[in-house]
Design an enzyme around this catalytic site. Structure first.
Site, PDB file in Angstrom:
ATOM      1  N   ASP A  76       0.854  -0.992   0.037  1.00 21.59           N
ATOM      2  CA  ASP A  76       0.255   0.136   0.154  1.00 21.59           C
ATOM      3  C   ASP A  76       0.784   1.403   0.094  1.00 21.59           C
ATOM      4  O   ASP A  76       1.802   1.302   0.476  1.00 21.59           O
ATOM      5  CB  ASP A  76      -0.956   0.059   1.182  1.00 21.59           C
ATOM      6  N   GLY A 100       4.582   1.409  -0.845  1.00 22.32           N
ATOM      7  CA  GLY A 100       5.071   1.809  -1.815  1.00 22.32           C
ATOM      8  C   GLY A 100       4.095   2.178  -2.964  1.00 22.32           C
ATOM      9  O   GLY A 100       2.915   2.236  -2.538  1.00 22.32           O
ATOM     10  N   ASP A 101       4.425   2.642  -4.135  1.00 26.54           N
ATOM     11  CA  ASP A 101       3.375   3.127  -4.995  1.00 26.54           C
ATOM     12  C   ASP A 101       3.483   2.157  -6.137  1.00 26.54           C
ATOM     13  O   ASP A 101       4.361   1.882  -6.763  1.00 26.54           O
ATOM     14  CB  ASP A 101       4.161   4.735  -5.936  1.00 26.54           C
ATOM     15  N   PHE A 102       2.267   1.252  -6.409  1.00 25.92           N
ATOM     16  CA  PHE A 102       2.286   0.386  -7.272  1.00 25.92           C
ATOM     17  C   PHE A 102       2.407   0.903  -8.907  1.00 25.92           C
ATOM     18  O   PHE A 102       2.541   0.102  -9.636  1.00 25.92           O
ATOM     19  CB  PHE A 102       1.140  -0.536  -7.140  1.00 25.92           C
ATOM     20  N   HIS A 121      -8.434   1.980  -9.790  1.00 22.13           N
ATOM     21  CA  HIS A 121      -8.838   3.153 -10.531  1.00 22.13           C
ATOM     22  C   HIS A 121      -7.941   4.465 -10.167  1.00 22.13           C
ATOM     23  O   HIS A 121      -8.434   5.512 -10.879  1.00 22.13           O
ATOM     24  CB  HIS A 121     -10.472   3.271  -9.980  1.00 22.13           C
TER      25      HIS A 121
END
Ligand SMILES: C[S@@+](CC[C@H](N)C(=O)[O-])C[C@H]1O[C@@H](n2cnc3c(N)ncnc32)[C@H](O)[C@@H]1O
Length: 225
Positions: A76, A100-102, A121
């Site tokens: 997340d 983290g940033d996916f 989304h």
């Protein structure tokens, strides 16, 4: 919407999050149950699972209890969400937590199953193809991504009708529908189902489909053979 604003949006929602989701998202619990029922692996299988945008870990907890040999990565963007997930799960050798940033950070590899419940989304539409190709690369053959998506109808009148029914649902649960609808328009990037399925095919998934839909919500999966 930039990453920092998405993070801020979720940071303040951690307390009482599942109940808030029940007031904002029609069939919130049922959507999770449908996603779980779409998992094509035996309960005893030693599956490797990635939960993308795990939030406070409701899905992680369910998979842990239903798949006793599963190992999970709970991923997340929001520190507070991941902390809430840790609190829900406790110390468990079958779970690793990744902040983290996916869209940009490494996601790990060799997964059998990727779950994404109401998180994709947040990807802008032009980011989806690259993202899906990355997902394709980190799944094993036979692997599957199952996603609860925020979508829009292709027909503008149907779309408006569905938005109106969604606002009524939110207001009927005592929430400020205008506020939450404005947040949706500001931070979400919904797409029509057929466009999402086409993107799965373009990324190399051999089986992409929609399993459930209500108003502007849908559950899709893509499998890799
Ligand atoms: C609407 S919540 C859904 C949480 C949970 N999956 C559920 O169904 O209850 C979306 C989650 O996705 C996370 N998220 C949004 N954008 C993200 C990104 N780019 N990378 C990782 N996580 C992200 C948010 O922090 C938030 O926890």
């Amino acid at each position: 919407m930039d990453t920092e604003r998405v993070r801020d949006h979720f940071r303040v929602q951690v307390s009482g999050y599942p109940d808030l989701m029940r007031r904002l998202i029609p069939f919130y619990d049922e959507q999770r149950e449908i996603m779980l029922r779409l998992i094509p692996f035996d309960r005893a299988a030693p599956i490797r699972v990635l939960d993308l945008g795990c939030g406070p870990g409701v899905m992680v907890a369910e998979i842990l209890s239903r798949y006793p040999n599963a190992h999970l990565t709970a991923f997340d963007l929001t520190e507070e969400m991941l902390q809430a997930c840790r609190m829900r799960i406790g110390i468990n050798e079958r779970v690793v937590y990744r902040l983290g940033d996916f869209r940009s950070d490494a996601l790990g590899q060799e997964y059998d199953l990727i779950m994404a419940s109401l998180s994709l989304h947040h990807l802008q539409l032009p980011e989806r193809p690259t993202f899906l190709r990355r997902v394709h690369q980190i799944l094993k053959p036979g692997g599957i991504i199952i996603a609860a998506e925020v979508i829009v109808d292709e027909d503008i009148d149907v779309r408006e009708q569905q938005y109106e029914l969604w606002r009524r649902f939110i207001a009927g649960n005592g929430e400020d529908a205008a506020y939450w609808f404005a947040r949706h328009l500001e931070k979400d990037h919904p797409a029509p189902i057929h466009a999402l399925i086409k993107m799965l095919g373009d990324a190399g998934f051999s089986q992409g489909g929609c399993h459930w839909r209500f108003l502007n919500f849908a559950i899709l999966s893509g499998r890799l053979w």
